[in-house]
Design a protein around this motif. Structure first.
Motif, PDB file in Angstrom:
ATOM      1  N   GLU A   1       0.791  -1.217   0.000  1.00  0.00           N
ATOM      2  CA  GLU A   1       0.000   0.000   0.000  1.00  0.00           C
ATOM      3  C   GLU A   1       0.837   1.288   0.000  1.00  0.00           C
ATOM      4  OE1 GLU A   1      -3.078   0.291   2.984  1.00  0.00           O
ATOM      5  OE2 GLU A   1      -4.036   1.855   1.816  1.00  0.00           O
TER       6      GLU A   1
ATOM      7  N   ASP B   1      -0.773  -5.429   2.957  1.00  0.00           N
ATOM      8  CA  ASP B   1      -1.341  -4.227   3.565  1.00  0.00           C
ATOM      9  C   ASP B   1      -0.685  -4.136   4.941  1.00  0.00           C
ATOM     10  OD1 ASP B   1      -2.743  -2.086   4.522  1.00  0.00           O
ATOM     11  OD2 ASP B   1      -4.703  -2.787   3.828  1.00  0.00           O
TER      12      ASP B   1
ATOM     13  N   ASP C   1      -3.802  -2.577   7.945  1.00  0.00           N
ATOM     14  CA  ASP C   1      -5.148  -2.479   7.375  1.00  0.00           C
ATOM     15  C   ASP C   1      -6.091  -2.075   8.503  1.00  0.00           C
ATOM     16  OD1 ASP C   1      -7.329  -2.850   5.543  1.00  0.00           O
ATOM     17  OD2 ASP C   1      -7.780  -4.707   6.586  1.00  0.00           O
TER      18      ASP C   1
ATOM     19  N   ASP D   1      -6.498  -5.246   0.283  1.00  0.00           N
ATOM     20  CA  ASP D   1      -7.549  -5.177   1.303  1.00  0.00           C
ATOM     21  C   ASP D   1      -8.382  -6.458   1.371  1.00  0.00           C
ATOM     22  OD1 ASP D   1      -7.239  -2.677   2.544  1.00  0.00           O
ATOM     23  OD2 ASP D   1      -8.075  -1.670   0.789  1.00  0.00           O
TER      24      ASP D   1
HETATM   25 MG   LIG Z   1      -6.367  -1.624   3.949  1.00  0.00          MG
END
Ligand SMILES: [Mg+2]
Ligand SMILES: Nc1ncnc2c1ncn2[C@@H]1O[C@H](COP(=O)(O)OS(=O)(=O)O)[C@@H](OP(=O)(O)O)[C@H]1O
Length: 373
Positions: free
Chosen positions: A77, A144, A147, A310
């Motif tokens: 990310e 991620d 998250d 995600d």
């Molecule tokens: Mg996330």
């Protein structure tokens, strides 16, 4: 068996996620010691950012060590742009400390860390290496680092999510959930005042590999303990409840991330009676995989494109624990198209079983025309 093919990858992935949980817990404690009244302060954003970048640097460094720099493609990310700005030097310094403190613990997790502390350029290199855009060919790790950013700053649920995708299919999924207790009813047992919770009431790491038909959960290890595989791993399984009246559904906490009223309409049509369980992050998938909830619905506003990091780890966990995941039109999620889940039809539905899944999909179909999503 297909899952044995990835045993080294899974073993390393689980250990690095444990390391990342250790890192995040340390940063989260800092967040609450400097901000003990739990009111959001300006520093909170930078501490989340420290956790994000530090986890990304740590995991990337460890994966590269384990599998070789040439062989590794990582989609993650965070990008390195903000961190290289001169005004970010204090932030970079914090990341440096956090990563090196974590890597120094690698032997405790059964992995080998660097011979000496990493310097800023090595950290920046590790973060910027995670610049893959995935796609249909070859192998990609998908990360991620934190998250559920809001959950993290609020001392609530968040997850470290690592998956491995090969030729567009998720092969390995690992979710670290530092605030999701390993005990039964772990979501409700979670207390925001963590220091009041008994010391054995720790968070968990869940993992699976495609085709195994099994998903596992391990407790996080306490500071002075060593990680020994299988680290008290327990099998997890989806709930067997298929009566909507008894089923629990979860959804994102924030209305801006999912249409709560549309989900409430679907719930009503299907005959769900319980109040929705609003949980930050991929812990929602984890709750389905562990059998603590039966349904997860997310209806993002139209035009929002879901990112693969995600969902990848959570989707595989639910599937291998016996559940079903699709978009709201009933089609499988496609992880082969790059960083986005392209073509998602209206929303994402994860269920503990086919019967509930079909009912939810049917209700979405019936309700859609009258909604204004
Ligand atoms: Mg996330
Ligand atoms: N507008 C919008 N609509 C839908 N989804 C969005 C949106 N914006 C962001 N995101 C992504 O959703 C991730 C958070 O989802 P959650 O299910 O954890 O939502 S919530 O925090 O409980 O409300 C969140 O992940 P993190 O950024 O890792 O927290 C985002 O990637």
């Amino acid at each position: 068996m297909e899952n044995e093919k990835y045993s080294k990858e899974l073993n390393v992935a689980v250990r690095v996620v444990h390391m990342a949980c250790f890192l995040c817990e340390k940063v989260q404690k800092q967040l609450f010691s400097t901000n003990s009244d739990q009111v959001k302060s300006k520093d909170d954003d930078s501490l989340v950012t420290v956790a994000d970048w530090s986890v990304q640097a740590t995991i990337c460094w460890m994966l590269t060590e384990a599998f070789g720099s040439q062989n590794i493609s990582i989609v993650a990310e965070e990008d390195v742009q903000t961190l290289i700005k001169p005004e970010s030097s204090a932030l970079l310094e914090m990341v440096l400390t956090s990563v090196n403190e974590c890597l120094a613990e690698a032997p405790r997790f059964g992995l080998q860390g660097p011979d000496k502390a990493l310097g800023p350029s090595q950290i920046l290199e590790a973060i910027s290496k995670c610049n893959s855009t995935g796609g249909p060919l070859g192998r990609h790790w998908v990360l991620d680092p934190v998250d559920g950013t809001l959950g993290f700053v609020r001392g609530d649920q968040y997850a470290i999510a690592l998956a491995m995708i090969e030729y567009g299919q998720v092969k390995i999924g690992v979710l670290g959930c530092p605030n999701y207790s390993v005990k039964d009813d772990g979501l409700n047992k979670y207390s925001q005042q963590k220091n009041l919770v008994e010391s054995d009431d720790v968070g968990c790491v869940m993992y699976t590999s495609k085709g195994s038909g099994k998903a596992w959960m391990q407790p996080l290890i306490l500071c002075d303990k060593r990680f020994e595989w299988p680290n008290s791993a327990k099998l997890i399984r989806v709930s067997s409840i298929d009566d909507p009246a008894l089923a629990t559904f979860c959804e994102p906490v924030e209305r801006s991330n999912s249409d709560h009223s549309f989900a409430a309409g679907v719930a009503n049509t299907v005959g769900l009676r319980k109040k929705p369980l609003r949980v930050y992050s991929m812990v929602k998938y984890a709750a389905i995989a562990r059998g603590e909830a039966e349904i997860y619905m997310k209806f993002a506003r139209s035009g929002y494109k879901e990112k693969i990091w995600d969902h990848a780890a959570g989707v595989l966990l639910v599937q291998e624990a016996g559940g079903v995941v699709s978009d709201a039109g009933g089609r499988s999620l496609d992880f082969s198209k790059g960083i986005y889940l392209e073509g998602v039809d209206r929303g994402i539905i994860a269920c503990s079983g086919l019967a509930l899944h079909e009912k939810i999909i049917g209700a979405v179909y019936d309700s859609w025309e009258s909604s204004n999503l």
